[in-house]
Design an enzyme around this catalytic site. Structure first.
Site: not given
Length: 277
Positions: A41, A118, A160
């Site tokens: 990321e 995301k 993440c």
């Protein structure tokens, strides 16, 4: 079997330096035989204030052009951990100054094959030098899960903080995922506590290979990330790991063994929905 590689970086605010490092490490992993390479990321810019300036429309801008060229020249499928985009996947603009944080997948011809935005944003308090993180201030969350077929298997995408939400991975598993990518910038504090635990849990729960490429070091301004990029197999065993600093690691992906495990232990068929009266 086929080989997957994880690139670990210590990115900073210098776009050109970051991208040059990513290009060098991806090429090195390709020379070693990797067919799929995962970047972490924020690999191109570890500076939230600069994301909007770097953002472009999908398929446009220097960053995406260079990523496509890198995948083609190295002859690998490339998962570009997270890239800031100014347009949603329906083509409308994020007009409030924020961006979408998208994981882009390029094939070995340099063509973009998938985009995942995301979904879960890191708005938390952490006992480190920065103390407070508010991703929602500069990122708009996505809504959809994404699966893409690659030479190493059917890949489910995440980024993440998604790692803490098991339902995201259950949906990927239900859609046929065999591999799961988790490009990340886990903090040193949260990483030490939960990074390996969560990666191994997701691998065992959903009987997938889990590919966790993390940032790993000191980034300035009190930011420190945990590193320990790792590939975990469906039995929860570590197949590759890189502790701290810049570099890469790789492992063979054995889909035949994955499906033998699923056949012997058909967990996905055993789930039951509890009825509360």
């Amino acid at each position: 079997m086929s080989r997957c590689a994880l690139v670990q970086m210590v990115s900073g605010p210098d776009f050109e330096a970051n991208l040059s490092a990513a290009e060098r490490l991806v090429r090195a992993a390709a020379v070693d035989g990797a067919r799929l390479v995962l970047l972490p990321e924020n690999f191109a810019l570890f500076d939230s204030s600069g994301l909007r300036a770097l953002a472009a429309a999908q398929g446009q801008g220097e960053l995406q052009q260079r990523l496509g060229a890198l995948a083609r020249d190295a002859g690998v499928w490339l998962v570009a951990g997270s890239v800031p985009l100014m347009l949603r996947d329906d083509g409308t603009e994020v007009a409030d100054g924020r961006v979408r944080s998208a994981s882009l997948v390029f094939d070995d011809q340099g063509r973009q094959r998938a985009r995942y935005d995301k979904r879960h944003l890191f708005d938390v308090e952490v006992a480190d030098a920065q103390q407070s993180y508010r991703e929602s201030a500069y990122i708009e969350p996505g809504t959809e899960i994404v699966i893409v077929d690659t030479p190493c298997g059917r890949l489910g995408l995440s980024i993440c903080y998604d790692l803490r939400f098991a339902d995201h991975y259950q949906r990927l598993r239900n859609a046929g995922a065999e591999l799961i990518s988790v490009p990340s910038a886990f903090t040193a504090v949260t990483g030490a506590a939960h990074w390996e635990l969560l990666l191994r849990a997701r691998a065992v729960e959903f009987q997938c290979y889990v590919l966790g490429a993390n940032q790993g070091g000191q980034h300035g301004r009190g930011r420190e990330t945990w590193g320990h990029s790792m590939i975990v197999d469906p039995w929860g065993e570590l197949r590759a790991e890189l502790a701290f600093g810049e570099g890469w690691c790789s492992a063979e992906i054995d889909l035949a063994e994955l499906h033998r495990l699923r056949q012997r232990m058909p967990v996905s068929e055993h789930g039951r929905v509890a009825v509360i009266e």
